[in-house]
Scaffold this motif. Structure first.
Motif, PDB file in Angstrom:
ATOM      1  N   ASN A  86       0.857  -1.183   0.000  1.00  0.00           N
ATOM      2  CA  ASN A  86       0.000   0.000   0.000  1.00  0.00           C
ATOM      3  C   ASN A  86       0.896   1.237   0.000  1.00  0.00           C
ATOM      4  N   ILE A  87       0.307   2.403   0.098  1.00  0.00           N
ATOM      5  CA  ILE A  87       1.097   3.637  -0.049  1.00  0.00           C
ATOM      6  C   ILE A  87       2.079   3.848   1.094  1.00  0.00           C
ATOM      7  N   ASP A  88       1.898   3.113   2.200  1.00  0.00           N
ATOM      8  CA  ASP A  88       2.789   3.274   3.343  1.00  0.00           C
ATOM      9  C   ASP A  88       3.833   2.164   3.455  1.00  0.00           C
ATOM     10  N   SER A  89       3.827   1.215   2.513  1.00  0.00           N
ATOM     11  CA  SER A  89       4.728   0.070   2.618  1.00  0.00           C
ATOM     12  C   SER A  89       6.177   0.515   2.517  1.00  0.00           C
ATOM     13  N   GLU A  90       7.010  -0.002   3.418  1.00  0.00           N
ATOM     14  CA  GLU A  90       8.409   0.420   3.454  1.00  0.00           C
ATOM     15  C   GLU A  90       9.167  -0.029   2.207  1.00  0.00           C
ATOM     16  N   GLU A  91       8.681  -1.097   1.544  1.00  0.00           N
ATOM     17  CA  GLU A  91       9.369  -1.568   0.342  1.00  0.00           C
ATOM     18  C   GLU A  91       9.397  -0.530  -0.770  1.00  0.00           C
ATOM     19  N   LEU A  92       8.471   0.425  -0.728  1.00  0.00           N
ATOM     20  CA  LEU A  92       8.420   1.459  -1.766  1.00  0.00           C
ATOM     21  C   LEU A  92       9.625   2.378  -1.708  1.00  0.00           C
ATOM     22  N   PHE A  93      10.327   2.370  -0.612  1.00  0.00           N
ATOM     23  CA  PHE A  93      11.407   3.343  -0.439  1.00  0.00           C
ATOM     24  C   PHE A  93      12.741   2.687  -0.072  1.00  0.00           C
ATOM     25  N   THR A  94      12.849   1.383  -0.320  1.00  0.00           N
ATOM     26  CA  THR A  94      14.082   0.686   0.010  1.00  0.00           C
ATOM     27  C   THR A  94      15.014   0.632  -1.196  1.00  0.00           C
ATOM     28  N   ALA A  95      16.234   0.205  -0.957  1.00  0.00           N
ATOM     29  CA  ALA A  95      17.206   0.039  -2.037  1.00  0.00           C
ATOM     30  C   ALA A  95      16.871  -1.212  -2.852  1.00  0.00           C
ATOM     31  N   ARG A  96      17.460  -1.293  -4.029  1.00  0.00           N
ATOM     32  CA  ARG A  96      17.285  -2.477  -4.862  1.00  0.00           C
ATOM     33  C   ARG A  96      18.018  -3.670  -4.242  1.00  0.00           C
ATOM     34  N   MET A  97      17.443  -4.834  -4.403  1.00  0.00           N
ATOM     35  CA  MET A  97      18.085  -6.062  -3.951  1.00  0.00           C
ATOM     36  C   MET A  97      19.168  -6.458  -4.957  1.00  0.00           C
ATOM     37  N   PRO A  98      20.331  -6.946  -4.519  1.00  0.00           N
ATOM     38  CA  PRO A  98      21.380  -7.387  -5.448  1.00  0.00           C
ATOM     39  C   PRO A  98      20.862  -8.428  -6.431  1.00  0.00           C
ATOM     40  N   ARG A  99      21.322  -8.351  -7.674  1.00  0.00           N
ATOM     41  CA  ARG A  99      20.771  -9.174  -8.748  1.00  0.00           C
ATOM     42  C   ARG A  99      20.839 -10.663  -8.433  1.00  0.00           C
ATOM     43  N   GLU A 100      21.917 -11.127  -7.796  1.00  0.00           N
ATOM     44  CA  GLU A 100      22.035 -12.555  -7.551  1.00  0.00           C
ATOM     45  C   GLU A 100      20.974 -13.035  -6.571  1.00  0.00           C
ATOM     46  N   GLN A 101      20.622 -12.196  -5.603  1.00  0.00           N
ATOM     47  CA  GLN A 101      19.551 -12.567  -4.676  1.00  0.00           C
ATOM     48  C   GLN A 101      18.201 -12.574  -5.387  1.00  0.00           C
ATOM     49  N   VAL A 102      17.996 -11.586  -6.244  1.00  0.00           N
ATOM     50  CA  VAL A 102      16.745 -11.547  -7.010  1.00  0.00           C
ATOM     51  C   VAL A 102      16.639 -12.792  -7.881  1.00  0.00           C
ATOM     52  N   MET A 103      17.739 -13.151  -8.553  1.00  0.00           N
ATOM     53  CA  MET A 103      17.684 -14.286  -9.461  1.00  0.00           C
ATOM     54  C   MET A 103      17.499 -15.611  -8.721  1.00  0.00           C
ATOM     55  N   ASP A 104      17.960 -15.708  -7.475  1.00  0.00           N
ATOM     56  CA  ASP A 104      17.644 -16.896  -6.683  1.00  0.00           C
ATOM     57  C   ASP A 104      16.141 -17.030  -6.508  1.00  0.00           C
ATOM     58  N   LYS A 105      15.466 -15.917  -6.266  1.00  0.00           N
ATOM     59  CA  LYS A 105      14.014 -15.929  -6.112  1.00  0.00           C
ATOM     60  C   LYS A 105      13.322 -16.214  -7.448  1.00  0.00           C
TER      61      LYS A 105
END
Length: 596
Positions: free
Chosen positions: A183-202
């Motif tokens: 939602n508009i208050d979710s902290e994920e909206l303002f966090t840094a990007r996750m490193p590509r290798e972690q994203v690709m594991d997901k």
């Protein structure tokens, strides 16, 4: 499924996604509208919700993972037919293809907004796909249905999520991973990007779930139908091949694991899937016959496709086909001679003094990709206007090209004759079996484990279709690729990929994952320009340059233009920039290296 049914269902879905009503005091639900509290009950409910993903993914501008053919004025850009304009296969020089020209020349700038295929970050609209998938995954457990049935739809959703995130990672590297409704208050909206290798594991976890739980057959006839397990395996092999080779050539952990996953997924599809290469036994026709067809129902090679029908969904890609400019000399010279040798080694090569000479003793796919002058009548090119072809820009009338090598692979005059703007019905082949053969061979070669048997169940099936000699395990090195730092066999496997998948949107990504961006610094050339050509193509408006290697003169498409002297900055051009508006909204995203 008809698109108007999709639209109605999507409107209903949007109702509860954006504001389902629940009177908690009375615990009574509205009887005249769909509610999130009452919807998730049956397998049909889950199927209906998942239809929304297919509806979103028809927007090829904002969700370009399938890249079929967007409609209207975006048909010329949001289609796999034109993506080779980013690389060295096509030489577009029409203003509508400016985004391709900018990237090809190394003149891309940081965009302000995140809209359109030229930017590919996707702001609000693009990330709506992830939001919709996460909502679905949170609510599927509410349905009182068997677990294996529920997991079919969860697998469908996770396949799309993994595929979308792969696209974001391949274009931008690190990415903001989200796996719950925000939602508009979710902290994920303002966090840094996750490193590509972690994203690709997901991403791999999503794709593994999909390939483990999607059914082999939905019982929908595939005409066209839903993504099944076999389609998910092909998507997985594509994603893992990209990631494995990226890590191998750019640096990264455990590239071998990714390459093995790519090979295993492709081999599962090859050995156990119901698909096969399309062939009638005619090597001079079979390669491009179905690429030009308006209906690919029943084709054994076509795994996923999108149908276009008048009054439901149409496109304009055939009329915009000429905006691709034309195939490049660099691409045309990659076709082997009919003895299986490259032009640099074969005694059969007749040279390029005339365009007819170029076709003599070459791989039959060349004449099914590039228009031979004698074939204009057969293809009714251009709409059977009676002119001689090829034609070059500046010549009066007809359809012209920038290079002299006019592309014929996907051409269908019947989708233009008598039709108004944006009423074309040319289908989009999203996934085809041939890619699995190429992915398998390349992954095994990159692992250093490939055998002649592997070649015979992959590359050599493609060559059999067009009557070309088989590829052996120890081919000679083409001198033109001797400095690429790879084996002669890998050179030939990459060549086969370029030839087979021309005009299907792979070349730019391939060059980036192989860390071969410097190949884009070679200017785009066309046919040889000699006295005979000057007479034959009277009126052409072109620029020319002399090739210092052979002393001959060729069309130089971008000479004296903004796109002359292309550059590729190894420090920044393998990834694209984050749009300025997105950075302003969330500075923690950070800009990609070299784009500051």
């Amino acid at each position: 499924m008809k698109n108007h049914i999709y639209t109605l269902k999507c409107l209903l879905i949007a109702t509860f996604m954006l504001g389902g009503c629940n009177d908690q005091f009375l615990e009574r639900f509205p009887l005249d509208q769909v509610s999130n509290d009452t919807f998730w009950n049956t397998a049909n409910d889950l199927a209906t919700y998942n239809n929304f993903y297919y509806h979103l993914l028809q927007d090829d501008v904002n969700f370009p993972i399938m890249l079929g053919h967007h409609g209207g004025f975006d048909s010329q850009i949001a289609s796999y037919l034109h993506l080779d304009g980013f690389a060295d296969n096509l030489a577009p020089n029409h203003e509508r293809h400016r985004p391709f020209q900018q990237v090809r020349a190394g003149r891309q700038i940081i965009p302000t907004s995140s809209s359109g295929i030229a930017n590919q970050w996707y702001g609000f609209r693009g990330w709506n796909l992830v939001r919709a998938i996460n909502i679905g995954l949170e609510n599927y457990p509410k349905a009182a249905i068997p677990e294996d049935i529920r997991n079919r739809y969860a697998g469908e959703a996770r396949m799309f999520r993994g595929w979308f995130y792969h696209h974001i990672v391949k274009m931008f590297g690190d990415a903001p991973w989200v796996e719950r409704e925000l939602n508009i208050d979710s902290e994920e909206l303002f966090t840094a990007r996750m490193p590509r290798e972690q994203v690709m594991d997901k991403v791999l976890a999503d794709l593994n779930f999909a390939t483990s739980h999607l059914p082999n057959d939905w019982g929908d006839g595939n005409e066209p139908g839903r993504f099944n397990r076999w389609a998910a395996l092909l998507v997985k092999s594509r994603v893992c091949l990209f990631e494995g080779t990226w890590r191998k050539y750019h640096g990264g952990s455990n590239p071998e694991m990714w390459l093995k996953e790519a090979a295993d997924a492709a081999k599962d599809l090859i050995d156990n899937g119901p698909y096969a290469l399309y062939s009638t036994g005619n090597p001079t026709m079979d390669y491009n016959a179905y690429h030009r067809a308006l209906d690919v129902s029943g084709n054994p090679e076509v795994m996923v496709w999108r149908r276009y029908l008048l009054g439901i969904r149409t496109n304009h890609v055939q009329d915009y086909y000429s905006y691709s400019g034309g195939a490049t000399r660099n691409f045309v010279e990659d076709y082997l001679c009919s003895d299986g040798l490259p032009i640099s080694l074969s005694n059969l090569y007749q040279g390029d003094d005339s365009i007819e000479d170029v076709f003599v003793n070459r791989d039959p796919r060349m004449r099914q990709t590039i228009l031979h002058p004698e074939d204009a009548g057969f293809y009714m090119y251009h709409n059977a206007d009676g002119r001689t072809y090829p034609r070059i820009q500046g010549q009066p009338g007809g359809r012209t090209s920038s290079t002299g090598y006019q592309v014929i692979k996907h051409y269908n005059a019947n989708d233009m004759i008598g039709k108004a703007f944006d009423t074309g019905e040319f289908p989009a082949i999203i996934l085809r079996f041939a890619e699995a053969l190429l992915n398998y061979a390349e992954a095994k070669a990159e692992l250093g484990e490939i055998t002649q048997g592997d070649l015979d169940v992959s590359i050599n099936l493609l060559r059999d279709r067009v009557g070309m000699p088989h590829l052996g395990i120890n081919p000679p090195m083409d001198p033109r690729y001797a400095n690429d730092g790879i084996s002669p066999l890998l050179v030939e496997i990459r060549r086969e990929r370029r030839i087979e998948l021309f005009g299907e949107g792979f070349r730019y990504d391939d060059l980036r994952r192989w860390k071969q961006g410097k190949k884009l610094e070679k200017p785009d050339m066309g046919i040889q320009w000699n006295a005979a050509a000057e007479t034959r193509f009277a009126g052409a408006i072109i620029h020319t340059s002399v090739d210092p290697e052979n002393g001959k003169t060729y069309i130089d498409v971008y000479k004296n233009s903004d796109w002359a002297n292309p550059v590729f900055d190894e420090n920044k051009d393998y990834l694209w920039p984050i749009p300025l508006n997105d950075l302003a909204q969330n500075p923690n995203l950070g800009q990609n290296p070299g784009w500051d």
